[in-house]
Motif scaffolding. Structure first.
Motif, PDB file in Angstrom:
ATOM      1  N   PRO A 276     -28.856  32.149  33.184  1.00  8.24           N
ATOM      2  CA  PRO A 276     -28.146  32.722  33.468  1.00  8.24           C
ATOM      3  C   PRO A 276     -26.833  31.906  32.705  1.00  8.24           C
ATOM      4  CG  PRO A 276     -28.613  32.098  35.343  1.00  8.24           C
ATOM      5  CD  PRO A 276     -29.592  30.642  34.328  1.00  8.24           C
ATOM      6  N   LEU A 277     -25.928  33.010  32.497  1.00  9.10           N
ATOM      7  CA  LEU A 277     -24.365  33.119  31.336  1.00  9.10           C
ATOM      8  C   LEU A 277     -23.842  31.526  32.204  1.00  9.10           C
ATOM      9  CD1 LEU A 277     -22.941  34.166  28.766  1.00  9.10           C
ATOM     10  CD2 LEU A 277     -21.872  35.247  30.980  1.00  9.10           C
ATOM     11  N   CYS A 278     -23.537  31.399  33.484  1.00 13.23           N
ATOM     12  CA  CYS A 278     -22.973  30.864  33.557  1.00 13.23           C
ATOM     13  C   CYS A 278     -23.189  29.476  34.079  1.00 13.23           C
ATOM     14  CB  CYS A 278     -22.693  30.996  35.173  1.00 13.23           C
ATOM     15  SG  CYS A 278     -23.756  30.534  36.655  1.00 13.23           S
ATOM     16  N   PHE A 279     -24.156  29.086  33.614  1.00 20.95           N
ATOM     17  CA  PHE A 279     -25.307  27.317  32.836  1.00 20.95           C
ATOM     18  C   PHE A 279     -25.463  27.637  31.997  1.00 20.95           C
ATOM     19  CE2 PHE A 279     -27.173  28.348  37.274  1.00 20.95           C
ATOM     20  CZ  PHE A 279     -26.596  27.079  37.862  1.00 20.95           C
ATOM     21  N   ARG A 280     -25.447  28.747  31.245  1.00 21.05           N
ATOM     22  CA  ARG A 280     -25.298  28.412  29.384  1.00 21.05           C
ATOM     23  C   ARG A 280     -23.997  28.233  29.239  1.00 21.05           C
ATOM     24  NH1 ARG A 280     -28.152  34.135  27.348  1.00 21.05           N
ATOM     25  NH2 ARG A 280     -26.502  35.048  29.089  1.00 21.05           N
ATOM     26  N   LYS A 281     -22.893  28.576  29.735  1.00 20.85           N
ATOM     27  CA  LYS A 281     -20.829  27.997  29.508  1.00 20.85           C
ATOM     28  C   LYS A 281     -21.196  26.379  30.208  1.00 20.85           C
ATOM     29  CE  LYS A 281     -19.501  32.357  29.844  1.00 20.85           C
ATOM     30  NZ  LYS A 281     -18.006  33.670  30.355  1.00 20.85           N
ATOM     31  N   MET A 282     -21.371  26.414  31.339  1.00 22.47           N
ATOM     32  CA  MET A 282     -21.509  24.831  30.671  1.00 22.47           C
ATOM     33  C   MET A 282     -22.385  23.921  30.291  1.00 22.47           C
ATOM     34  SD  MET A 282     -20.795  23.228  33.696  1.00 22.47           S
ATOM     35  CE  MET A 282     -20.282  24.185  35.171  1.00 22.47           C
ATOM     36  N   HIS A 283     -23.401  24.657  29.998  1.00 20.80           N
ATOM     37  CA  HIS A 283     -24.444  23.231  28.555  1.00 20.80           C
ATOM     38  C   HIS A 283     -24.355  23.497  27.954  1.00 20.80           C
ATOM     39  CE1 HIS A 283     -27.413  22.738  25.794  1.00 20.80           C
ATOM     40  NE2 HIS A 283     -27.873  21.941  26.736  1.00 20.80           N
ATOM     41  N   ARG A 284     -22.933  24.105  27.440  1.00 21.43           N
ATOM     42  CA  ARG A 284     -22.351  24.665  25.609  1.00 21.43           C
ATOM     43  C   ARG A 284     -21.282  23.284  26.073  1.00 21.43           C
ATOM     44  NH1 ARG A 284     -20.587  29.027  25.650  1.00 21.43           N
ATOM     45  NH2 ARG A 284     -22.468  29.811  24.804  1.00 21.43           N
TER      46      ARG A 284
END
Length: 533
Positions: free
Chosen positions: A255-263
């Protein structure tokens, strides 16, 4: 109205506002929580923890965005956060009685107000950190170009302004709060921030126009990053090429929130890696170790001074002497750097710093010192009832905050200690050590400015700020574990060990630096002088 003058004026306004706000914020939090230091301690932990977590992200944002947008955004967020926080505080102080009468919703309303105040103040501190890195670690390097003498002069001038403003800025807002009220004090800070925001915005915009190289950064760094990334992918084996592609595909499925967190996590990881691989890593780490100390004019040293019978008026004089000592440190830095270079300046400053702090160690065992390691056995022994009575006899008696500030707030049995030799040695060492401390700080600051690549200047300085706050947290943890004045001597000794460790790290760097410098000089001498040969 040249670029350097405009930078000086902008930094002076920013530093003055920061000093006023930090002083007033500590007083406001004590007033909000009923003369208790708990809210102040929570605020300190939140500020240190946020810079520790977001330091690399702030630095990465500084590297990726154009310089003018970073400066303007940081300036706007900082001043608007302080302004909003002042508005909330003015409402809380004005309607505090009504809020306290709301018995059913008092706790919820109070916690909500505390949370809003701390969040806004923390946001202002993060923006202030970004603005400091942008102007003092990047802009002045570009403005001075390859002239290292001018760079050293600008660093020293900004530090001198900081020392002088540190005396007068808290005094100005303190007088307003004393003779008027906390609400008027909030209004005074609010008005200052609005005016400062407008003036700093105009000055920084003018500097950006007068110095064309400031506008080159974004395109150059983006091109360098693309080229480096292409080279890495080209030279990598087939197995290593497929691995990042598979990782990228797996990340895109999240999901988008997890992608931002990963970044964000990857950015933090890359920032700490970039910090570690710098040639000046040991020098920066050594500077961070100097933050783990109780030998400075902070709330810890102030509280200990009160326990030893030092009045508030005398303490203010000692703080002024400390600021003057810091000014002498900036003068020493410019003289030593001009004649001996940065590496030798750092070594001399380190030796001066440690030798002066030895007076603080002598104060632990001097007459009048309350140092007593026996209190640890009292705290850890099993006989709690007997120890409680013994501890009550040895502890200091704390008087209310309404006591006259010109009198000792904390006394031990009588109004004065048996001897003032210990406290004289302690503050003599702290004040004199500021000469070597600020000279060493300026040395490491310029080493970071000169040796960090422009493309990584923001993120590395962001991680350096995180390291500084991390070591500052360690010193607060030390005080929490040993809060009694009888244990302060142990904290002094531990602080000196941290300081020595930091300077040893710098010595290792200086040795490598001199060896590298010698090799480069030898190779240049071996080159043939005639180009035709």
């Amino acid at each position: 109205m040249g670029p350097r003058f405009l930078v000086y004026a902008s930094c002076a306004l920013s530093i003055w506002g920061d000093r006023m706000w930090h002083f007033a914020m500590s007083v406001f939090l004590i007033e909000l929580y009923g003369h208790n230091l708990l809210l102040t301690a929570v605020f300190g932990l939140v500020v240190a923890g946020s810079v520790l977590v977001f330091g690399a992200l702030i630095g990465d944002w500084i590297d990726r965005k154009p310089r003018n947008k970073v400066a303007h955004a940081s300036l706007f967020i900082q001043n608007s956060s302080v302004t909003a926080c002042c508005v909330v505080l003015m409402l809380v102080f004005s309607y505090k009685a009504e809020i306290e009468q709301m018995w059913h919703g008092w706790f919820t309303v109070s916690v909500f107000c505390y949370a809003v105040v701390i969040i806004l103040a923390d946001l202002a501190n993060l923006a202030s950190t970004a603005l400091t890195i942008t102007i003092q670690k990047d802009w002045i390097v570009v403005i001075t170009g390859d002239n290292r003498g001018q760079l050293a002069g600008m660093n020293a001038a900004i530090r001198r302004m900081d020392q002088v403003i540190n005396i007068f800025a808290p005094l100005s807002v303190g007088q307003v709060m004393t003779w008027a009220s906390n609400v008027i004090g909030c209004g005074f800070i609010l008005g200052w921030n609005l005016i400062s925001l407008l003036v700093e915005f105009i000055f920084l915009s003018r500097v950006y126009q007068l110095v064309p190289p400031l506008a080159v950064k974004s395109q150059q760094n983006a091109g360098e990053y693309v080229i480096e990334r292409q080279v890495e992918l080209t030279n990598a084996p087939t197995e290593q090429k497929s691995s990042p592609e598979m990782q990228r595909k797996s990340v895109t499925k999240l999901p988008l929130c997890f992608r931002k967190m990963h970044r964000m996590l990857c950015t933090c990881r890359d920032g700490w890696k970039a910090y570690y691989r710098q040639s000046v890593f040991l020098a920066g780490l050594g500077l961070a170790f100097l933050y783990t100390t109780v030998l400075g004019f902070d709330c810890i040293t102030t509280g200990y001074a009160y326990t030893q019978g030092i009045s508030g008026s005398l303490l203010s004089i000692l703080m002024a002497l400390s600021a003057f000592s810091g000014l002498m440190g900036t003068v020493l830095f410019t003289k030593l750097r001009k004649h001996y270079g940065l590496a030798v300046t750092g070594v001399v400053s380190s030796l001066l710093h440690v030798s002066c702090l030895m007076l603080c160690v002598f104060s632990v065992f001097a007459p009048g010192s309350p140092f007593d390691l026996g209190i640890f056995s009292l705290l850890t022994s099993k006989n709690s009832s007997l120890n409680h009575e013994t501890l009550q006899k040895n502890q200091l008696h704390i008087y209310p905050f309404q006591r006259n500030i010109n009198q000792p707030i904390l006394v031990h049995g009588s109004d004065h200690p048996e001897s003032y030799i210990s406290i004289i040695l302690l503050f003599s060492g702290v004040i004199l050590a500021r000469i070597g401390l600020w000279s060493f700080d300026l040395t490491v600051t310029q080493l970071l400015q000169e040796n960090i690549p422009e493309s990584e200047r923001g993120i590395v300085n962001g991680v350096q700020s995180s390291m500084n706050y991390l070591m500052d947290l360690v010193h607060f943890i030390m005080v929490i574990l040993a809060p009694q004045p009888q244990q302060f001597g142990l904290l002094v000794i531990i602080s000196l060990l941290f300081v020595i460790t930091g300077h040893v790290m710098y010595f290792i760097y200086a040795k490598k630096y001199k060896i590298k410098e010698t090799v480069i000089q030898t190779n240049s001498e071996r080159k043939p002088q005639n180009p035709s040969v």
